[in-house]
Design an enzyme around this catalytic site. Structure first.
Site, PDB file in Angstrom:
ATOM      1  N   CYS A  35      -4.546   0.221  -3.873  1.00 38.99           N
ATOM      2  CA  CYS A  35      -5.164   1.507  -3.527  1.00 38.99           C
ATOM      3  C   CYS A  35      -4.666   1.956  -2.148  1.00 38.99           C
ATOM      4  O   CYS A  35      -4.925   1.286  -1.147  1.00 38.99           O
ATOM      5  CB  CYS A  35      -6.684   1.336  -3.534  1.00 38.99           C
ATOM      6  SG  CYS A  35      -7.606   2.624  -2.697  1.00 38.99           S
ATOM      7  N   CYS A  69      -7.177   2.110   0.664  1.00 37.04           N
ATOM      8  CA  CYS A  69      -7.686   0.755   0.932  1.00 37.04           C
ATOM      9  C   CYS A  69      -6.735   0.011   1.861  1.00 37.04           C
ATOM     10  O   CYS A  69      -7.161  -0.702   2.773  1.00 37.04           O
ATOM     11  CB  CYS A  69      -7.856  -0.030  -0.371  1.00 37.04           C
ATOM     12  SG  CYS A  69      -8.985   0.735  -1.557  1.00 37.04           S
TER      13      CYS A  69
END
Length: 230
Positions: free
Chosen positions: A157, A160
């Site tokens: 991600c 992330c």
């Protein structure tokens, strides 16, 4: 006259490069581009497809989910080469065109997608064999310290990954003052559903086992420190 001819030649080259990005590089050339280094690799399939197997070190943003896609590519470097792929090359060709029109300097698509990649005998990262975190385990972890910060994220991600150094610095500056719990957003589906987490990353703070704060997206270090201290 020579300057005019040079201008048309350059224009033709640029158009050709753009076409190639959308038409795609065959698996062998795509692999060599990865091995050359200094590139970003983006899987534009769904999260479920990604979890079934993907190219090593890939990030993921679902092209079919326009809101998610637009949010995740904000954390990619537009000046750094970007290699995109999907299952057959169709979605990634469309994504490559979109990315080029939104300021990414160099975009290349995997022609034929992972289907062509596997037909040439090239390897992909196998799905994780790890078991999901259970709801009981999650509840126990949220009560395992006086102050607990839960990070719902994933290695693939983009936002992330943006948060990774922030969390490392947070642990360094507030060592011993809170416990960090990580929930895998691609694996721990039951826990995500139980906590109504639909996008990544999401951060939740528990104090004495009770949720006191949550927020989705990239967060400044100063805000996390303040919320943990409150």
């Amino acid at each position: 006259m020579k300057k005019l001819l040079a201008f048309f030649a350059l224009s033709a080259l640029l158009i050709s490069c753009q076409g190639n990005a959308q038409d795609g590089l065959p698996p062998g050339a795509f692999e060599k581009r990865i091995q050359a280094g200094q590139v970003q690799l983006l899987d534009v399939r769904t999260a479920g497809e990604f979890q079934s197997g993907h190219l090593k070190n890939s990030l993921q943003a679902d092209w079919l989910d326009k809101v998610q896609f637009a949010e995740r590519i904000k954390y990619l470097d537009k000046s750094k080469p970007l290699l995109v792929y999907c299952a057959s090359g169709v979605r990634s060709a469309a994504a490559a065109k979109y990315l080029q029109s939104n300021g990414f300097k160099e975009v290349q698509n995997l022609k034929g997608g992972l289907t062509a990649w596997k037909l040439e005998g090239k390897t992909i990262e196998a799905p994780s064999a790890s078991a999901q975190m259970t709801l009981d385990q999650y509840q126990a972890l949220t009560r395992s310290g006086e102050v607990v910060l839960v990070d719902f994220g994933a290695e693939w991600c983009p936002p992330c990954k943006k948060m990774k150094p922030v969390l490392m610095q947070l642990q360094k500056e507030l060592a011993g003052k809170f416990k960090l719990v990580k929930v895998d957003g691609g694996l721990d589906i039951d826990v995500m559903r139980s906590q109504n987490v639909e996008t990544l990353p999401v951060f939740i703070i528990y104090k004495n086992g009770k949720e006191t704060w949550r927020k989705q997206g990239v967060i400044e270090l100063s805000e996390l420190k303040a919320k943990l201290a409150n």
